[in-house]
Enzyme design. Structure first.
Site, PDB file in Angstrom:
ATOM      1  N   ASP A 264      -2.931   4.618  -2.583  1.00  0.00           N
ATOM      2  CA  ASP A 264      -3.975   5.190  -1.734  1.00  0.00           C
ATOM      3  C   ASP A 264      -4.457   6.540  -2.309  1.00  0.00           C
ATOM      4  OD1 ASP A 264      -5.234   4.931   0.965  1.00  0.00           O
ATOM      5  OD2 ASP A 264      -4.212   6.829   1.360  1.00  0.00           O
TER       6      ASP A 264
ATOM      7  N   ASP B 115       0.852  -1.178   0.000  1.00  0.00           N
ATOM      8  CA  ASP B 115       0.000   0.000   0.000  1.00  0.00           C
ATOM      9  C   ASP B 115       0.893   1.234   0.000  1.00  0.00           C
ATOM     10  OD1 ASP B 115      -2.308   1.612   0.416  1.00  0.00           O
ATOM     11  OD2 ASP B 115      -3.199  -0.001   1.607  1.00  0.00           O
TER      12      ASP B 115
ATOM     13  N   HIS C  54     -11.049  -2.566   3.888  1.00  0.00           N
ATOM     14  CA  HIS C  54     -10.831  -2.074   5.248  1.00  0.00           C
ATOM     15  C   HIS C  54     -11.524  -0.741   5.531  1.00  0.00           C
ATOM     16  CE1 HIS C  54      -7.957   0.023   2.792  1.00  0.00           C
ATOM     17  NE2 HIS C  54      -7.855   0.928   3.743  1.00  0.00           N
ATOM     18  N   ASP C  55     -12.141  -0.151   4.524  1.00  0.00           N
ATOM     19  CA  ASP C  55     -12.887   1.094   4.744  1.00  0.00           C
ATOM     20  C   ASP C  55     -14.395   0.878   4.680  1.00  0.00           C
ATOM     21  OD1 ASP C  55     -10.534   2.620   4.904  1.00  0.00           O
ATOM     22  OD2 ASP C  55     -10.452   2.840   2.730  1.00  0.00           O
TER      23      ASP C  55
ATOM     24  N   GLU D  15      -6.577   3.657  -5.897  1.00  0.00           N
ATOM     25  CA  GLU D  15      -7.838   3.934  -5.208  1.00  0.00           C
ATOM     26  C   GLU D  15      -8.336   5.259  -5.765  1.00  0.00           C
ATOM     27  OE1 GLU D  15      -9.755   4.442  -0.752  1.00  0.00           O
ATOM     28  OE2 GLU D  15      -7.774   5.215  -1.170  1.00  0.00           O
TER      29      GLU D  15
HETATM   30  C1  GLC Z   1      -7.733   5.576   1.936  1.00  0.00           C
HETATM   31  C2  GLC Z   1      -7.538   4.398   2.856  1.00  0.00           C
HETATM   32  C3  GLC Z   1      -8.138   4.724   4.196  1.00  0.00           C
HETATM   33  C4  GLC Z   1      -7.417   5.917   4.761  1.00  0.00           C
HETATM   34  C5  GLC Z   1      -7.407   7.078   3.781  1.00  0.00           C
HETATM   35  C6  GLC Z   1      -6.364   8.078   4.149  1.00  0.00           C
HETATM   36  O1  GLC Z   1      -9.059   5.814   1.656  1.00  0.00           O
HETATM   37  O2  GLC Z   1      -8.073   3.236   2.274  1.00  0.00           O
HETATM   38  O3  GLC Z   1      -8.107   3.649   5.085  1.00  0.00           O
HETATM   39  O4  GLC Z   1      -8.009   6.330   5.951  1.00  0.00           O
HETATM   40  O5  GLC Z   1      -7.102   6.695   2.466  1.00  0.00           O
HETATM   41  O6  GLC Z   1      -5.095   7.558   3.882  1.00  0.00           O
END
Ligand code: GLC
Ligand code: CA
Length: 543
Positions: A195, A95, A325-326, A250
């Site tokens: 990310d 990540d 995980h979100d 993402e």
């Molecule tokens: C992404 C991650 C999340 C995190 C955010 C800030 O959305 O998946 O878990 O809190 O970025 O890094």
């Protein structure tokens, strides 16, 4: 390996397996379970951030990109994990959190001490009449700007105030970023998950403006002006110089067209991306922190169909998933985890694993791990959730009302320790895990494997099927109209084969006529009735 061959398994490192019994999952714990993952049938593991961190956002706030979080182990543990995974033909995807650093990062600390060089690694700006440079809000609540009195400057943080956004406009910063990425590639990392990567291009420095409509500023930094340039440069200076590396972005709140550009191979940016619109279908008026009383599969199906067809047409590639995980666990969110546990787990698995794109399985879903069902606010840990709690309190909601909302929406729902067996703490650890997990239906891998209907075995079967079949990997997709919102049907086909995926997304029987004399490849119910679909029935037929 080609991108269509990947089957990725996401591990929330903190919660997978604890090897030294301190209540926190770790790298050696993951290493122990590599044979298990091989058995499941995956070939990539995505690890959530493993770097040194003050842990404000569980590692998404990085203090040192070159060091391993000591809770998770050492660099040599990481090297050993890479080696062990390789033995089992599994690659590691890391990540990369490159939109912001922790405010404990040495760049930020130097910036605070007054270094102009390092202030330029971030966004330090003058305020306007004692107010922040813009009215934008942080994704975790409150203003997106934090004031530093000593400097009389504000810095930008789209997430928590301990996560300061970095300035990609600055060439020196970009060079540092490429160095980080290459460091890990050189070790033999074969996958990168970037990310919130489509947020890295902010408006030109002098051009900060208020967002008059939504106050969140999203439109100013989502898919920003230089994003394609940055991604092309990142591609050229880092992962394109290594063989067989796959990347996934993402892509927060992007649109169809931008998405297609990011993941079209001819643009040399990313291999694939995540989108979230199908998971926002249970927001009320676009508002996450509200309780959704019913499930709306009409919108859900529409989103999937629109995105699949558009990306197919434009030769781009979706990373398909329902949990991460979100997100809350999809079995609790879209299925019925109590009465139809096996059926809803397997039905939603079929739904996304056979779509055009790469499947991303989230640890625990292969046994149908559920939401937390907490009874106390204090049982939640996540910063986004605790901030939301404060906000909802300030709106005069009672604890009971809030509990109902956060039990449905909190990210912690997807972060419970993996339930391996029936021992205390479910074999995750010998000590109390960092996050409380009551496991109200007592779902464990041990129990699942004893069941006549094992979710794990069903996952094995459908992953084998997908991996052995060119049509599922590369075939075209089309969607079949039904006038029933609860029935979802699509086809995967090429010159040789044609498969139909037929799903009942509800806990009620649904009338549907299935053609007789067809070949059934997958069925998650014992029986097939040609006139109706059982609750959460999923079948794949060859026509
Ligand atoms: C992404 C991650 C999340 C995190 C955010 C800030 O959305 O998946 O878990 O809190 O970025 O890094
Ligand atoms: Ca541990």
């Amino acid at each position: 390996m080609k991108k269509e061959d990947l089957v990725v398994y996401e591990i929330y490192v903190k919660s997978f397996n604890d090897s030294n019994d301190d209540g926190i999952g770790d790298l050696n714990g993951i290493k122990e379970k590599i044979p298990y993952l091989r058995k499941l049938g995956i070939n990539y593991i995505w690890l959530t951030p493993i770097y040194q961190t003050p842990n404000i956002d569980n590692g998404y706030d990085i203090e040192n990109y070159y060091k391993i979080n000591p809770d998770y182990g050492t660099m040599s543990d990481f090297n050993n994990l890479l080696k062990e995974a390789k033995k089992y033909k599994i690659n590691i995807m890391l990540d990369m959190v490159l939109n912001h650093t922790s405010t404990q990062h040495h760049w930020f600390k130097k910036a605070l001490k007054g270094s102009k060089k390092y202030q330029n690694y971030y966004f330090f700006e003058k305020g306007k009449n004692n107010k922040p440079p813009t009215n934008w809000t942080s994704k975790f609540g409150g203003s997106a700007w934090e004031y530093i009195k000593k400097l009389d400057l504000w810095y930008l943080h789209l997430f928590s105030k301990q996560q300061a956004d970095i300035n990609w406009e600055n060439k020196k910063l970009r060079a540092e970023v490429f160095k980080i990425v290459n460091f890990w590639l050189k070790k033999g990392v074969k996958g990168l998950r970037f990310d919130v990567i489509n947020l890295i291009s902010k408006p030109e420095k002098k051009n900060w403006k208020n967002d008059l409509k939504y106050n969140d500023g999203k439109k100013f930094y989502t898919d920003g002006k230089n994003i394609n340039f940055y991604l092309k440069e990142l591609n050229k200076k880092t992962f394109s110089n290594y063989e067989n590396v796959f990347t996934v972005g993402e892509l927060s709140s992007t649109n169809l067209k931008h998405f297609a550009n990011y993941s079209n191979p001819k643009n040399k940016e990313l291999d694939m991306g995540f989108i979230f619109y199908h998971l926002k279908t249970d927001y009320i008026d676009n508002h996450k922190w509200s309780y959704a009383p019913t499930k709306d599969f009409k919108k859900f199906k529409e989103v999937i169909e629109t995105w699949q067809l558009y990306q197919q047409k434009h030769n781009s590639w979706i990373a398909n998933f329902l949990s991460n995980h979100d997100q809350p666990r999809h079995i609790s969110r879209f299925g019925n985890d109590k009465i139809y546990h096996y059926q809803s787990a397997t039905c939603f698995a079929v739904l996304y694993i056979f779509l055009r794109g790469t499947p991303f399985i989230y640890y625990g879903e292969e046994i149908g791990q559920t939401n937390l069902y907490n009874t106390k606010i204090e049982e939640f840990n996540d910063i986004e959730t605790t901030n939301a709690y404060k906000k909802l309190r300030s709106e005069n909601k009672t604890d009971d009302q809030i509990l109902k909302i956060i039990n449905q929406k909190s990210r912690d729902n997807g972060r419970s320790p993996f339930a391996w067996n029936n021992k205390k703490y479910y074999g995750f650890s010998e000590t109390r895990p960092w996050l409380k997990y009551k496991n109200i239906y007592n779902i464990t891998l041990e129990n699942d494997l004893k069941n006549k209907n094992s979710i794990f075995k069903f996952y094995q079967e459908i992953l084998r099927l997908r991996q052995q079949n060119k049509t599922f990997k590369l075939g075209k997709i089309k969607f079949i109209e039904t006038n029933n919102d609860n029935i979802f049907i699509y086809e995967r086909y090429d010159d040789q084969k044609n498969y139909q995926i037929i799903l009942n997304l509800s806990d009620k029987k649904q009338n549907y006529k299935i053609k007789e004399n067809i070949k059934i490849i997958i069925n998650n119910h014992e029986k097939l009735n040609f006139n109706f679909l059982n609750p959460y029935q999923a079948i794949i037929v060859e026509c």
